[in-house]
Design a protein around this motif. Structure first.
Motif: not given
Length: 325
Positions: A270-283, A285-286, A288-296
């Motif tokens: 999913d390219p959208a997941l990669v787009d939001g990651i600049e460093s190991v500190l962002d992983l 948040e990325t 959890e944002a994916a899991l928050s959509d209620g579909r997982h």
């Protein structure tokens, strides 16, 4: 729908070639920043707790001192005894000796550490499973084949401050074979957890590529072949995915010429997941944002019997080939 995160320790963006390693680059990939430890290079002991908490090592507290993690019972004892009497350079050598001559694993901090220190992780509040994630051990009495191989390597992998990368091996080829087995074991366990359909997040990890990189500074062809092996292992994960599943590959740093580098990488279906990651500190948040959509959500086991039967046969076949069933 499941999000699979597969941690590949030391996967280096400079050594991954999209044409040669399509399953390590997936639909989108990028280099990301990592964190330098007190030892002067990125360190596994600190970085995986950072990845799952989103916190700098100084904040989560799992840090190293002069390259040695003084956080298990043997090293704590040595540290307490040495603190007032020995300089740091001598304490580091003691730590290396203890890690070579005991069966203690420096990456086995229990998961209870986080709640005891009021730290939250990416696993909290989700139907999630962690497979071998360094310093997040849900059952300290349980080990798998990767743990057992790490503990029994002996002179195949010894800490050596005078060697390139700080390690040496009496038999690099035998060591390589053991590390490949580690990679296969953790890939199979991650696939099996996904197949169970009981988790919205499956977070697997293997250290095999990192270990190979520390020893193959005089054998660059072995490290190149190891990347081919990991690409093939991840191909099996990709084949298992349902149409709505997502796979995110994560490394904590790179590794070239036996030494950790200060660049990590991510890749995803999913390219959208990669787009939001600049460093190991962002992983965190990325993820959890994916899991928050209620579909997982965990899926009923009979949602697709044909798919389950096919996937079960593949996973079982791999485990049989490895001699575990």
């Amino acid at each position: 729908m499941t999000l699979i995160v597969f941690g590949i320790d030391a996967m280096d963006p400079d050594l991954v070639e999209p044409d040669r390693h399509p399953h390590l680059t997936l639909d989108s990939h990028r280099s990301i920043e990592t964190i330098i430890s007190a030892s002067g290079e990125p360190n596994t002991h600190e970085l995986w707790p950072t990845i799952i908490t989103g916190l700098h090592p100084d904040e989560h507290g799992l840090v190293i001192e002069d390259g040695v993690a003084w956080d298990n019972q043997w090293l704590n004892l040595a540290s307490d005894l040495a603190e007032g009497f020995l300089p740091k350079s001598v304490r580091t050598k003691i730590g290396m000796w203890l890690l070579n001559t005991t069966d203690q694993d420096a990456f086995r901090t229990p998961a209870t550490y986080y709640s005891e220190h009021n730290l939250s992780t990416v696993f909290d509040g989700h139907e999630a499973t962690a497979i071998g994630v360094p310093n997040y051990v849900t059952d300290t009495d349980e080990t798998d084949r990767e743990h057992e191989l790490r503990k029994s390597m002996g002179d195949l992998f010894e800490r050596d401050p005078d060697a390139t990368g700080g390690h040496s091996s009496a038999d690099p080829l035998a060591f390589y074979d053991q590390c490949v087995e580690m990679i296969m074991v953790r890939t199979a366990r991650t696939r099996a957890a996904h197949y169970s359909s009981q988790h919205e997040l499956v977070f697997g990890y293997t250290s095999g590529l990192d270990l190979i990189g520390h020893i193959t500074y005089d054998w660059p062809g072995l490290q190149e072949t190891a990347y081919d092996v990991v690409d093939g292992a991840v191909a099996d994960l990709v084949e298992d995915l349902d149409d709505d599943d997502e796979l995110l590959l994560v490394s904590d740093h790179g590794l070239q010429d036996g030494l950790h580098t200060d660049t990590a990488m991510v890749a995803s279906t999913d390219p959208a997941l990669v787009d939001g990651i600049e460093s190991v500190l962002d992983l965190r948040e990325t993820i959890e944002a994916a899991l928050s959509d209620g579909r997982h959500v965990p899926a009923p086991r009979d949602i697709n019997r044909e798919r389950d039967a096919k996937q079960s046969a593949r996973v079982k076949g791999q485990l049989e080939d490895l001699g575990y069933i």
